[in-house]
Design an enzyme around this catalytic site. Structure first.
Site, PDB file in Angstrom:
ATOM      1  N   ARG A 115       1.121  -1.416   0.474  1.00  0.00           N
ATOM      2  CA  ARG A 115       0.244   0.070   0.194  1.00  0.00           C
ATOM      3  C   ARG A 115       1.039   1.009  -0.100  1.00  0.00           C
ATOM      4  O   ARG A 115       1.665   1.494   0.963  1.00  0.00           O
ATOM      5  CB  ARG A 115      -0.634   0.048   1.435  1.00  0.00           C
ATOM      6  CG  ARG A 115      -2.340   1.217   1.232  1.00  0.00           C
ATOM      7  CD  ARG A 115      -2.804   1.106   2.743  1.00  0.00           C
ATOM      8  NE  ARG A 115      -3.766   1.850   2.676  1.00  0.00           N
ATOM      9  CZ  ARG A 115      -4.452   2.233   2.498  1.00  0.00           C
ATOM     10  NH1 ARG A 115      -5.518   1.621   1.683  1.00  0.00           N
ATOM     11  NH2 ARG A 115      -5.377   3.477   2.845  1.00  0.00           N
ATOM     12  N   HIS A 142      -6.872   1.087  -6.994  1.00  0.00           N
ATOM     13  CA  HIS A 142      -6.884   0.138  -5.527  1.00  0.00           C
ATOM     14  C   HIS A 142      -8.356  -0.403  -5.981  1.00  0.00           C
ATOM     15  O   HIS A 142      -9.365  -0.821  -5.846  1.00  0.00           O
ATOM     16  CB  HIS A 142      -8.410   1.085  -4.654  1.00  0.00           C
ATOM     17  CG  HIS A 142      -8.298   1.027  -3.142  1.00  0.00           C
ATOM     18  ND1 HIS A 142      -7.789   0.008  -3.139  1.00  0.00           N
ATOM     19  CD2 HIS A 142      -8.302   1.674  -2.386  1.00  0.00           C
ATOM     20  CE1 HIS A 142      -7.817  -0.673  -1.704  1.00  0.00           C
ATOM     21  NE2 HIS A 142      -9.093   0.874  -1.670  1.00  0.00           N
ATOM     22  N   GLN A 145     -10.127  -2.814  -3.408  1.00  0.00           N
ATOM     23  CA  GLN A 145     -11.515  -2.413  -2.818  1.00  0.00           C
ATOM     24  C   GLN A 145     -12.457  -2.949  -4.151  1.00  0.00           C
ATOM     25  O   GLN A 145     -14.110  -3.089  -3.606  1.00  0.00           O
ATOM     26  CB  GLN A 145     -11.650  -0.980  -2.751  1.00  0.00           C
ATOM     27  CG  GLN A 145     -12.437   0.074  -2.604  1.00  0.00           C
ATOM     28  CD  GLN A 145     -13.540  -0.606  -1.312  1.00  0.00           C
ATOM     29  OE1 GLN A 145     -12.382  -0.811  -0.113  1.00  0.00           O
ATOM     30  NE2 GLN A 145     -14.912  -1.223  -1.485  1.00  0.00           N
ATOM     31  N   ASP A 237     -17.062   8.399  -2.526  1.00  0.00           N
ATOM     32  CA  ASP A 237     -15.932   8.517  -1.599  1.00  0.00           C
ATOM     33  C   ASP A 237     -15.460   9.660  -1.419  1.00  0.00           C
ATOM     34  O   ASP A 237     -15.882  11.018  -1.062  1.00  0.00           O
ATOM     35  CB  ASP A 237     -14.492   8.221  -2.853  1.00  0.00           C
ATOM     36  CG  ASP A 237     -13.061   7.602  -2.160  1.00  0.00           C
ATOM     37  OD1 ASP A 237     -13.398   7.671  -0.475  1.00  0.00           O
ATOM     38  OD2 ASP A 237     -12.033   7.882  -1.689  1.00  0.00           O
ATOM     39  N   CYS A 277     -16.371   3.702   0.349  1.00  0.00           N
ATOM     40  CA  CYS A 277     -15.219   2.949   0.494  1.00  0.00           C
ATOM     41  C   CYS A 277     -14.583   2.925   2.241  1.00  0.00           C
ATOM     42  O   CYS A 277     -13.577   2.478   1.911  1.00  0.00           O
ATOM     43  CB  CYS A 277     -14.117   2.978  -0.614  1.00  0.00           C
ATOM     44  SG  CYS A 277     -13.846   4.659  -0.883  1.00  0.00           S
ATOM     45  N   ARG A 305     -13.901  -6.890   1.294  1.00  0.00           N
ATOM     46  CA  ARG A 305     -12.178  -6.813   1.736  1.00  0.00           C
ATOM     47  C   ARG A 305     -11.871  -8.283   1.765  1.00  0.00           C
ATOM     48  O   ARG A 305     -11.088  -8.643   0.813  1.00  0.00           O
ATOM     49  CB  ARG A 305     -12.308  -5.711   2.210  1.00  0.00           C
ATOM     50  CG  ARG A 305     -12.492  -4.384   2.059  1.00  0.00           C
ATOM     51  CD  ARG A 305     -11.852  -3.838   0.499  1.00  0.00           C
ATOM     52  NE  ARG A 305     -10.525  -4.284   0.769  1.00  0.00           N
ATOM     53  CZ  ARG A 305      -9.388  -3.301   1.049  1.00  0.00           C
ATOM     54  NH1 ARG A 305      -9.249  -2.029   1.446  1.00  0.00           N
ATOM     55  NH2 ARG A 305      -8.004  -2.940   1.002  1.00  0.00           N
TER      56      ARG A 305
END
Length: 338
Positions: A115, A142, A145, A237, A277, A305
Site C-alpha cells: 500500500r 485500488h 476495493q 468516496d 469505500c 475486503r
C-alpha cells in the site's frame, strides 16, 4: 577420496509463471467471476473452514500509507488460511529502489501486498519480481476495493450483468478501479465528477475499450442527479483524502453539489443500494441519514475486503484455485464440524 560439496543455485520461492494484481486488468471476466464465487464460498464456510492453503507460506505486508481495512483484512485473511505475515511500515524500513527491495523480499517470502503512493512503485517492483504482488492501494488504483465492491453487488442483487453503478464525486483511484474492473464483470458504470476532478484520461480510455469488449457501457454525466437515474448502486468516496488537506476549502466548494443524500437516493431505483469505500466524512460527501439507511452497504463492503482478498491470495499464492476443490474443502469442513 574427497568429494566436493555440491552447492545449489538459489532460486526464488515460486515458479516462473508469476501473476500480479496491480490494476485488475490482469484478470479476465471469467477469472473475476471465479474469484467472486470463491470469495462467497469462503465467506459462507468461514466458521467451519479448516483448510490452510497458505500453510508454510509467509506474506509481506508493506504499508507506506496508514491503513485500517487493508491491514485488518490482509492480516486476518493470511492467518485464517494458515500463513504468516511480516508487516513493514514506511517509517520502519530504509529507503531503497523498488527493484532492489523486491529482490530482497522474494528470497524470503512467498508474496507481497503493498500500500503505497505512486503506482510506478508497484510497477517497478513487478517488473523484477518472481513472486506475486498485490496492490493494496496506490494513488492511481485500488483494485482490492473494487473486487470487494463487485462481491457486495453480487450478494445484494444475485447477479452483476446489467447492473448500473453510479459513482458521484472525486475521479480518484477508487473510480479508476471501478472503471477498469466493473465493465469486465458485466456492470455498467455511470459517473459524475466536478470540473477539474475527472478521472485520468488514459485510464478512462482503457476502461472504455474494456467495456466495449464486454458489451457494457461507461457513461459520463454532467451532474449527480443525472448519474443517479436508473442506478442500482450509488457510490461515493471522500473528496478530501490523504494528501489533499491543503486544498480543503477549494475541494469543499467544488464538491458541494456531489453529496449522496436522501434526495439523490430518491432519484435512483427503488432497490438502489448506497456504497462508500470508507473512511467517510459525514455531512460532506454523504449524509448521516444515508449512512444509517437500510439500503446502505458500507460495512458489508468493508467485511467483503476480507473474503475477496482471501480468494485473491488463494489464486495468486497457491495452486488451489478452482471452485470444485474449494466446494469440496468447504463440505469436508462442515462434516468435520458436526
Amino acid at each position: 577420496m574427497r568429494f566436493k560439496k555440491k552447492v545449489g543455485v538459489f532460486t526464488p520461492l515460486p515458479g516462473p509463471s508469476v501473476r500480479h494484481f496491480l490494476t485488475g486488468e490482469e484478470f479476465s471476466s471469467g477469472e473475476i467471476a471465479r474469484l467472486l464465487e470463491e470469495a462467497e464460498i469462503l465467506r459462507q464456510s468461514r466458521t467451519a473452514d479448516n483448510s490452510k492453503p497458505l500453510a508454510g507460506k509467509t506474506v509481506a505486508l508493506i504499508f507506506e500509507k496508514p491503513s485500517l481495512r487493508t491491514r485488518l483484512s490482509f492480516t486476518v485473511g493470511v492467518q485464517e488460511m494458515g500463513g504468516h505475515i511480516v508487516e513493514l511500515a514506511g517509517n520502519q524500513k530504509k529507503s531503497e529502489d523498488p527493484e532492489d527491495a523486491i529482490r530482497v523480499l522474494q528470497g524470503m517470502v512467498h508474496g507481497v501486498m503493498i500500500r503505497t503512493f505512486t503506482h510506478e512503485t508497484v510497477e517497478r517492483m513487478a517488473h523484477q519480481s518472481q513472486i506475486p504482488i498485490i496492490n493494496g492501494l496506490t494513488d492511481s488504483h485500488h483494485p482490492c476495493q473494487a473486487l470487494a465492491d463487485l462481491l457486495t453487488l453480487r450478494q445484494r442483487f444475485g447477479r452483476l450483468r446489467g447492473l448500473n453503478l453510479a459513482y458521484i464525486g472525486d475521479g480518484n483511484n477508487v473510480l479508476h478501479s471501478l472503471l477498469l474492473m466493473s465493465p469486465a464483470a458485466g456492470v455498467n458504470v455511470q459517473f459524475s465528477c466536478p470540473p477539474g476532478y475527472q478521472p485520468d484520461a488514459q485510464i478512462l480510455r482503457r476502461a472504455q475499450t474494456r467495456a466495449e469488449q464486454h458489451g457494457t457501457k461507461i457513461s459520463i454525466l454532467p451532474h449527480a442527479a443525472a448519474a443517479a437515474e436508473g442506478a442500482h448502486a450509488l457510490y461515493t468516496d471522500v473528496a478530501i483524502s490523504m494528501g489533499f488537506e491543503s486544498e480543503m476549502e477549494q475541494r469543499r466548494t467544488a464538491f458541494k453539489d456531489y453529496q449522496i443524500n436522501l434526495q439523490l437516493l430518491g432519484r435512483a431505483r427503488p432497490d438502489c443500494i448506497v456504497m462508500h469505500c470508507l473512511p467517510m466524512n459525514k455531512g460532506e460527501e454523504i449524509t448521516q441519514e444515508v449512512v444509517d439507511h437500510p439500503r446502505a452497504v458500507l460495512f458489508q463492503q468493508a467485511e467483503n475486503r476480507l473474503h475477496a482478498q482471501k480468494a485473491l491470495m488463494r489464486s495468486l499464492f497457491t495452486a488451489k484455485s478452482n471452485i470444485r476443490s474449494l466446494r469440496r474443502e468447504a463440505l469436508n469442513s462442515e462434516r468435520s464440524a458436526l
